[in-house]
Design an enzyme around this catalytic site. Structure first.
Site, PDB file in Angstrom:
ATOM      1  N   THR A 126     -11.007  -2.617   4.253  1.00 46.47           N
ATOM      2  CA  THR A 126     -12.194  -3.364   4.685  1.00 46.47           C
ATOM      3  C   THR A 126     -12.350  -3.392   6.200  1.00 46.47           C
ATOM      4  OG1 THR A 126     -10.909  -5.404   4.420  1.00 46.47           O
ATOM      5  CG2 THR A 126     -12.406  -4.805   2.629  1.00 46.47           C
TER       6      THR A 126
ATOM      7  N   LYS B 119       0.830  -1.221   0.000  1.00 44.15           N
ATOM      8  CA  LYS B 119       0.000   0.000   0.000  1.00 44.15           C
ATOM      9  C   LYS B 119       0.861   1.266   0.000  1.00 44.15           C
ATOM     10  CE  LYS B 119      -3.649  -2.351   2.657  1.00 44.15           C
ATOM     11  NZ  LYS B 119      -2.894  -3.577   3.000  1.00 44.15           N
TER      12      LYS B 119
END
Length: 227
Positions: free
Chosen positions: A118, A61
């Site tokens: 999430t 990321k």
């Protein structure tokens, strides 16, 4: 739809032992932040030594200023991975710079952008980003698509909308999959395989339901039979 197994165990030895149990299957394997910081490129090499056909998703990321992200993306080219991700929050300029830097390479990895983790529930996400998950995930995905990325990381519930706004070939990869109704753990927006199918997801990431099982290979086989 393809299966990506999350290698999130506490040690390299445990991750490699898991891989040995599932090495006969056509899989993607996710190497995350903890595993890569702890074990580095030798871990990636060890995975390939077990089965050179494994595809590796490096889940770091990337999120920094545009030039630093592009530098990091170019360095990833030497690792032999097949997919990695950046964070869409870094912005369109940063994502475009990453893809511009990778353009000269013939066999670059797939590049995805993280939209909304999430682990977020709606209230906390709105507190951080000032918009709903669905609205912001769509916008982040459009930014990533315009910047030339291959797809996004999102929950299953945003996948179909993202594809309708971008392209049917724009990849969606979804963590937080609980294939057989397992506990959500530290995830908020979990989904089943059936939901992922309905939402046109391309890759599902499964971790705990596989590596905590008494027979990980049997779980992998059962999941693959339902894709």
């Amino acid at each position: 739809m393809q299966l990506c197994v999350a290698l999130d165990l506490p040690s390299q030895e445990e991750n490699l032992a898991l891989i040995e149990k599932i090495k006969e299957y056509p899989l993607w394997l996710k190497v995350g932040l903890r595993s890569y910081i702890r074990d580095g490129k030798p871990f990636i090499d060890a995975i390939k030594a077990i089965n050179p056909e494994f595809k590796i998703f490096l889940d770091l990321k990337l999120y920094d200023i545009p030039n630093t992200m592009a530098d990091a993306a170019e360095s990833i080219m030497s690792l032999g991975v097949d997919m990695f991700n950046v964070h869409a929050s870094a912005g369109r300029i940063a994502m475009h710079e990453v893809m511009k830097r990778l353009a000269p390479y013939e066999n670059r990895p797939l590049v995805l952008a993280v939209t909304a983790l999430t682990s977020f529930e709606e209230g906390e996400f709105c507190h951080v980003y000032g918009e709903t998950i669905a609205t912001k995930a769509d916008r982040f995905a459009q930014d990533a698509h315009q910047a030339g990325l291959d797809g996004v990381v999102c929950s299953a519930y945003e996948s179909a909308s993202i594809k309708s706004l971008t392209s049917g070939s724009f990849i969606t990869l979804t963590p937080g999959i609980r294939p057989f109704g397992e506990d959500a753990g530290d995830q908020e927006r979990v989904a089943t395989i059936e939901t992922a199918k309905d939402e046109e997801v391309d890759f599902i990431v499964v971790g705990r339901p596989i590596y905590k099982a008494a027979n990980p290979a049997a779980v992998v086989e059962k999941i693959l039979s339902r894709l």
